[in-house]
Enzyme design. Structure first.
Site, PDB file in Angstrom:
ATOM      1  N   ASP A 168       0.811  -1.131   0.098  1.00 13.59           N
ATOM      2  CA  ASP A 168      -0.014  -0.050  -0.012  1.00 13.59           C
ATOM      3  C   ASP A 168       1.013   1.157  -0.043  1.00 13.59           C
ATOM      4  O   ASP A 168       1.911   1.121  -0.729  1.00 13.59           O
ATOM      5  CB  ASP A 168      -0.798  -0.189   1.073  1.00 13.59           C
ATOM      6  CG  ASP A 168      -2.206   0.504   1.014  1.00 13.59           C
ATOM      7  OD1 ASP A 168      -2.438   1.724   0.883  1.00 13.59           O
ATOM      8  OD2 ASP A 168      -3.153  -0.091   0.609  1.00 13.59           O
ATOM      9  N   HIS A 196      -3.571   6.026   3.855  1.00 12.05           N
ATOM     10  CA  HIS A 196      -4.341   4.887   3.124  1.00 12.05           C
ATOM     11  C   HIS A 196      -3.966   3.533   3.795  1.00 12.05           C
ATOM     12  O   HIS A 196      -4.692   2.632   4.129  1.00 12.05           O
ATOM     13  CB  HIS A 196      -4.241   4.967   1.745  1.00 12.05           C
ATOM     14  CG  HIS A 196      -5.249   3.809   0.887  1.00 12.05           C
ATOM     15  ND1 HIS A 196      -4.715   2.940   0.755  1.00 12.05           N
ATOM     16  CD2 HIS A 196      -6.520   3.985   0.574  1.00 12.05           C
ATOM     17  CE1 HIS A 196      -5.755   2.295  -0.068  1.00 12.05           C
ATOM     18  NE2 HIS A 196      -6.781   2.910  -0.139  1.00 12.05           N
ATOM     19  N   SER A 236     -11.409  -0.148  -0.952  1.00  8.40           N
ATOM     20  CA  SER A 236      -9.984  -0.405  -0.286  1.00  8.40           C
ATOM     21  C   SER A 236     -10.192  -1.215   1.115  1.00  8.40           C
ATOM     22  O   SER A 236      -9.649  -2.150   1.455  1.00  8.40           O
ATOM     23  CB  SER A 236      -9.273   0.549  -0.161  1.00  8.40           C
ATOM     24  OG  SER A 236      -8.667   1.227  -1.386  1.00  8.40           O
TER      25      SER A 236
END
Length: 357
Positions: A120, A158, A309
């Site tokens: 990620d 994220h 996600s």
């Protein structure tokens, strides 16, 4: 092609003939080693990797057309497709993150013995894992946000958010974090192929890929398909995308990969942004989830965020949690995705229970 700039590297919108649009690195193509002679007159090799070459093409050579010609001749080739961390060009996973109050950490307990790799944006220091052995063992360059840094933009945070959701759903797992997305949540196929090759040295039980992209012909890249298939002992889970469409997203739509769609905050209906289709295998709540985040600006280390996600992270966690009992991640995935255990929603796959609100 329409070039855009991102963190010093070019991005272009491309298509094959009158086909669908996708984003690529302009004038770059990925080829298997045996195709090197076939492209020698069209460009020069930028790098030789584990199982493929990245080639820079001469001006005027269309990478999409050349890749199609090479495939027709029996070679494995692909334009260097762009992938993003939502994926939603270019505006964050369905929405921006919002500050959240304190979120209780994952419960303490014995180590599960299950390893989950998360490729990620990296990971930031957080009270949930500051003293964890796996965090101390994170590889160089995996830090998502430096101490004392400026408030984030784009996709920073994220990876930290995804990691927290996996741990909340599967306390005690060992995370292995890798940084493949930049601060805007952008990567390319070559970068992902390198990361997947590194994982083959010591394969994780489960791999979370909360990223993806379209291809110029809506077919899978053969090189990416090979790289995923080589992780034969690993359960690969990937987001279906925030496109609100049935267009396949890769690597989620690859055979053997668990593609995850998102449900809304009720956990019962499709989220308005989620992708869908017969290639989607599972779904979980992906709207207004709470997890770990950065301690910066108005954020005190926690956030609420929405996107496929994050539904993906919950499915990854559910499989990892089931694997602590079976000691077999593939058997655990079969159990989690068994429609006799969990209901199936048309075009969204098996409904995997998420977190308590």
């Amino acid at each position: 092609m329409n070039p855009h700039m991102g963190d010093g590297e070019e991005i272009a919108e491309a298509r094959l003939g009158t086909g669908p649009a996708a984003f690529i690195r302009p004038q770059q193509i990925l080829i298997e080693e045996s195709a090197a002679d076939a492209v020698e007159r069209w460009g020069w090799t930028l790098s030789v990797e584990d199982g493929f070459r990245l080639v820079r093409l001469a001006s005027g050579v269309d990478p999409c057309e050349l890749a199609a010609e090479l495939r027709a001749a029996g070679h494995r080739a692909s334009p260097n497709h762009i992938m993003v961390g939502q994926p939603l060009y270019w505006g964050g996973p369905s929405s921006r993150p919002f500050p959240a109050p304190f979120v209780a950490p994952p419960p303490d307990g014995p180590a599960s013995g299950v390893t989950v790799a998360v490729l990620d944006t990296g990971i930031a220091e957080h009270p949930w894992w500051r003293d964890s052995a796996w965090y101390a063992e994170r590889p160089p360059g995996a830090d998502e946000f430096p101490a004392g840094g400026t408030p984030p933009a784009g996709q920073v945070g994220h990876g930290t958010f995804v990691a927290g959701l996996v741990l909340r759903r599967a306390p005690g797992v060992r995370l292995r974090v890798g940084k493949v997305l930049d601060a805007r949540g952008v990567t390319d196929e070559a970068t992902l192929l390198r990361a997947l090759a590194r994982l083959r040295v010591d394969p994780p039980d489960v791999l979370n890929l909360s990223l993806g992209g379209h291809t110029v012909d809506d077919r899978p890249s053969p090189l990416l398909a090979d790289a995923v298939a080589a992780l034969s002992r690993t359960v690969v889970v990937a987001c279906a995308g925030n496109t609100a469409s049935g267009r396949p997203m890769w690597p989620a739509a690859l055979p053997g990969v668990i593609a995850v769609a998102a449900l809304d905050a009720t956990g019962e209906r499709a989220a308005p942004f989620t992708a869908f289709g017969p290639w989607v295998d599972a779904c979980a709540r992906g709207e207004w989830l709470a997890s770990s985040y950065l301690a910066v600006g108005e954020f005190a280390g926690y956030a609420r965020w929405s996107g496929t996600s994050f539904a993906t992270a919950l499915v990854t966690g559910a499989i990892a949690d089931a694997a602590r009992e079976t000691r077999d991640a593939r058997a655990a995935a079969t159990r989690v995705l068994d429609p006799s255990r969990n209901p199936e929603i048309p075009s969204l796959g098996v409904h995997v229970p998420g977190l308590a609100r």
